[in-house]
Design an enzyme around this catalytic site. Structure first.
Site, PDB file in Angstrom:
ATOM      1  N   ASP A 231      57.905  43.083  23.140  1.00 37.13           N
ATOM      2  CA  ASP A 231      57.176  42.803  23.153  1.00 37.13           C
ATOM      3  C   ASP A 231      56.138  43.097  22.623  1.00 37.13           C
ATOM      4  O   ASP A 231      55.720  44.495  23.324  1.00 37.13           O
ATOM      5  CB  ASP A 231      56.465  42.699  24.725  1.00 37.13           C
ATOM      6  CG  ASP A 231      55.323  41.662  24.104  1.00 37.13           C
ATOM      7  OD1 ASP A 231      55.007  41.248  22.773  1.00 37.13           O
ATOM      8  OD2 ASP A 231      54.576  41.124  25.759  1.00 37.13           O
TER       9      ASP A 231
ATOM     10  N   SER B 109      64.994  19.056  47.986  1.00 38.81           N
ATOM     11  CA  SER B 109      65.581  20.441  47.015  1.00 38.81           C
ATOM     12  C   SER B 109      65.596  20.743  45.604  1.00 38.81           C
ATOM     13  O   SER B 109      65.407  21.479  45.244  1.00 38.81           O
ATOM     14  CB  SER B 109      67.063  19.962  46.861  1.00 38.81           C
ATOM     15  OG  SER B 109      66.887  18.375  46.857  1.00 38.81           O
TER      16      SER B 109
END
Length: 587
Positions: A113, A392
Site C-alpha cells: 500500500d 452460527s
C-alpha cells in the site's frame, strides 16, 4: 467454490505461487480501503495475506507530521540529499520486510500500500520482485469525483497521526495541497509495465490487463463488488421461539419473542439516532442518512422478528441461504446427551470445532462456504444493513468482517438481546455491541447465553482470545433505557395514527405500553404504520408507501429470496384464504 475450502497447512495454495499486489494512485483515492478489504477476503479464502503500508511504516519510523522533513513530499523542486536518503531507507526497509514475509513467514500474498505514482519506481519494484519469483500486479485506484476525495480526507486522513491536533479545515487544505503537488508528476499505469487492475471511482468501472491465475481472477471478482460509501452493518439474533431446541420444528416466536422483536426495532432506531448525534458532535457533514435494509433467514423465528420493521415501512428481504447451521443427529440434544450418545464424534469435534462435521450435519467450514454469496452481497450493499439471524450465521459473517481466524469462529458469543454494530473503515472495521434486552430467552439461571440448539451453542468450542476485540457478549454497552424509551415513543405514535375508531385495539396497545403483555397471542395484530407520517395520512396512501418502502434497490441474484410487504402481514394476521406470507422479490 471459494470460501475457506482450500485451506492448507502451509497457508498457501500450491498452484498460485507468490503474489505482490502493488497499489498505485494519488493520495485519498481509497487505496488503503481497497487494500484492507482485499486482505480480509483473501484471508477468509484461507490464503496467508498481509498489507504492508509505506505510510504507516513512515509514521512508525518518523512519527507525526512535525517530524517529517519539510521537503519530504516536495515535487516541484529538488529534495535535499538527506531527505532522499531517508526516503530510500524507508522504502528499502519495508520491501525487505515483504521478502521476509514470503521467505521466512510462509506468506503467499502481499498488498504493498503506497502511492507508487512514478514509472521508474514501479519498474524498479517490478524487476526486484519478479527476479525473486514473485508475480507482481499493479492495482491502480483512480478517482475524478472531488466529493469522494474530500469525504475520504475528512473521514480517514484527519484521524492520521500526520494531522494530530490540527484544525480540520486547515488539515484538509494542507492535504489538498499535497495532492495538487503530486498530480503534476503522477503517471498512470500503462500496458507495457505489466499486469494491472484499474479501479475507477472505487468500483464504478474496472479495467484489467494480463490477469491470469486463480487467485488473481478471484481478486478481480471481489474488487467488482466493493465500494467506499459510508454505511453501518448491524447484527442481532432472532427472538425466542416456542420450541427452542429443535432445528426440524422451525417454530414460531414465543410471546416473549414478539416483545423482543418490538424492542429490537426500537433499539436499532435509537442507535441510528445516536449515530447522527455523534456525527453532529464531531462536526462531520451529514448530507443524508442511508436507508436501512433488513436481511433475515427464511426460518419463522427470524423473519417474524423483522415484522416490526415491515410495519414501520422498512424493506425486509428473506434469504434462505442464511439458515442456521444444521445440527444433524445432534438436533435436540443437550451437550451431555451428545457426549453420551456419540462419544467418538464428540472427541473429534473437540479436536477441531470449526471443521468437524457430525453425521448428517454441517460444520462451520460448510456454513462458511454456503455463505459466500451473502458476503459478496454484503460488500456490494451501499445502504445501512441489519442482519437478523442465527448465532452460527452471525459468527461466520462477523469473522469475515473483523478478520477472525477460523479456529476462533465457533467460540464467538452472540447473546440474544445484543446489537452488534460494525462500521467499515479504511484501516479495517470498527465493531461495538449494545445490550438492549434482558428478558426471557437471553440466558439461563446461571447467566449463560441461551441458544436455539446445541449446534448454535458455544459449549465445548474453545474460547476467543481476550485481546481479539470481538468478545461482543462481554463488552456490550447497555442501552436498555434508550431502547425502552424509543419503544414507548413508537407505540404512542401508533396510537395517534390509529385514532379512536378501534377502542379495543387502543386498550391492548396501552396495556403493552405499560408493560402488560398478553401472553396468549401468537402474533401482534397491529395495523401497519410508518413512524414519520402525520396522523392525518389516509390508509390507502399509507399502504402505497409501505409497499414501495425505502429500502435499497439491489438486484439480487438468487431467485428464491423474498421481500415482505404490508399486505403479506395483513393476510396472515387476518387468516385470509390464499393469503401469501411473502411476495417474490421479482414481483
Amino acid at each position: 467454490m471459494a470460501a475457506p475450502l482450500y485451506v492448507t497447512q502451509s497457508g498457501r495454495l500450491f498452484h498460485a505461487g507468490l503474489i505482490l499486489i502493488v497499489t498505485v494512485g494519488l493520495p485519498a483515492r481509497g487505496k488503503t480501503h481497497i487494500s484492507r478489504a482485499l486482505e480480509r477476503y483473501l484471508r477468509w479464502l484461507g490464503v496467508k495475506t498481509r498489507v504492508y503500508s509505506l505510510g504507516d511504516y513512515r509514521r512508525k519510523v518518523l512519527g507525526g507530521a512535525k517530524n517529517v522533513p519539510p521537503d519530504y513530499f516536495q515535487t516541484k523542486s529538488p529534495r535535499s540529499e538527506a531527505t532522499n536518503a531517508l526516503r530510500r531507507r524507508i522504502k528499502n526497509e519495508i520491501e525487505d520486510q515483504i521478502m521476509d514475509f514470503y521467505t521466512v513467514q510462509g506468506g503467499q500474498v502481499v498488498i504493498y500500500d503506497a502511492n507508487n505514482g512514478n514509472v521508474k519506481n514501479r519498474k524498479d519494484c517490478y524487476h526486484k520482485f519478479e527476479s525473486k519469483g514473485v508475480h507482481v500486479i499493479f492495482l491502480e485506484s483512480i478517482c475524478d469525483q472531488e466529493e469522494i476525495i474530500t469525504a475520504n480526507i475528512r473521514s480517514v486522513k484527519l484521524s492520521s497521526p500526520d494531522y494530530a491536533g490540527w484544525d480540520a479545515d486547515r488539515a484538509v487544505a494542507d492535504y489538498w495541497s499535497r495532492i495538487r503537488d503530486q498530480e503534476q508528476v503522477y503517471d498512470t499505469v500503462t500496458a507495457d509495465e505489466g499486469p494491472f487492475i484499474k479501479v475507477m471511482n472505487v468500483g464504478e468501472r474496472i479495467e484489467v490487463n494480463r490477469i491470469e491465475g486463480y487467485l488473481q481472477t478471484r481478486c478481480c471478482f471481489f474488487l467488482m463488488n466493493i465500494h467506499t460509501k459510508p454505511r453501518t452493518i448491524y447484527f442481532a439474533r432472532s427472538g425466542q421461539s416456542l420450541i427452542e431446541h429443535s432445528y426440524k420444528a422451525d417454530s414460531d416466536l414465543s410471546p416473549a419473542g414478539w416483545e423482543y422483536a418490538e424492542r429490537m426495532k426500537a433499539a436499532v432506531v435509537a442507535r441510528r439516532k445516536a449515530l447522527r448525534e455523534e456525527k453532529k458532535a464531531n462536526g462531520d457533514p451529514i448530507a443524508h442518512e442511508n436507508p436501512l435494509l433488513i436481511w433475515t433467514s427464511a426460518r419463522r423465528r427470524a423473519y417474524h422478528t423483522a415484522w416490526p420493521f415491515v410495519h414501520a415501512g422498512f424493506k425486509v428481504v428473506q434469504k434462505p441461504i442464511m439458515s442456521e447451521i444444521n445440527p444433524g443427529v445432534w438436533d435436540g440434544l443437550s451437550t451431555g446427551e451428545a457426549m453420551d450418545l456419540y462419544p467418538d464424534e464428540w472427541d473429534r469435534f473437540l479436536s477441531d470445532p470449526y471443521a468437524h462435521r457430525a453425521p448428517r450435519a454441517e460444520s462451520y467450514h460448510d456454513l462458511s462456504v454456503r455463505l459466500e454469496p451473502v458476503i459478496f452481497e454484503l460488500e456490494r450493499c451501499q445502504d445501512d444493513l441489519l442482519i437478523i439471524g442465527h448465532a452460527s450465521v452471525i459468527r461466520c459473517l462477523l469473522a469475515y468482517l473483523v478478520g477472525l481466524p477460523p479456529n476462533e469462529v465457533p467460540a464467538v458469543e452472540i447473546a440474544r438481546g445484543d446489537l452488534v454494530e460494525v462500521t467499515p473503515a479504511s484501516y479495517g472495521v470498527i465493531s461495538r455491541a449494545f445490550h438492549f434486552w434482558s428478558g426471557e430467552g437471553r440466558g439461563d439461571a446461571s447467566g449463560e447465553n441461551l441458544y436455539e440448539n446445541f449446534a448454535e451453542s458455544t459449549s465445548g468450542k474453545g474460547s476467543v482470545l481476550p485481546d481479539s476485540g470481538v468478545n461482543f457478549a462481554a463488552d456490550a454497552f447497555n442501552m436498555e433505557k434508550e431502547a425502552k424509551e424509543e419503544q414507548n415513543t413508537s407505540k404512542q405514535k401508533l396510537v395517534r395514527s390509529i385514532g379512536k375508531n378501534n377502542k379495543s385495539l387502543l386498550a391492548r396497545l396501552n396495556n403493552q405500553s405499560n408493560g402488560n403483555i398478553d401472553g396468549t397471542k401468537s402474533a401482534p395484530h397491529l395495523p401497519p404504520f410508518k413512524e414519520n407520517l402525520n396522523d392525518e395520512v389516509e390508509e390507502e396512501e399509507l399502504k402505497s408507501k409501505l409497499i414501495k418502502s425505502p429500502g435499497s434497490e439491489i438486484n439480487y441474484s438468487s431467485g428464491n429470496e423474498e421481500v415482505l410487504s404490508e399486505g403479506d402481514l395483513q393476510d396472515e394476521l387476518e387468516g385470509k384464504e390464499g393469503g401469501s406470507l411473502r411476495a417474490r422479490a421479482s414481483e
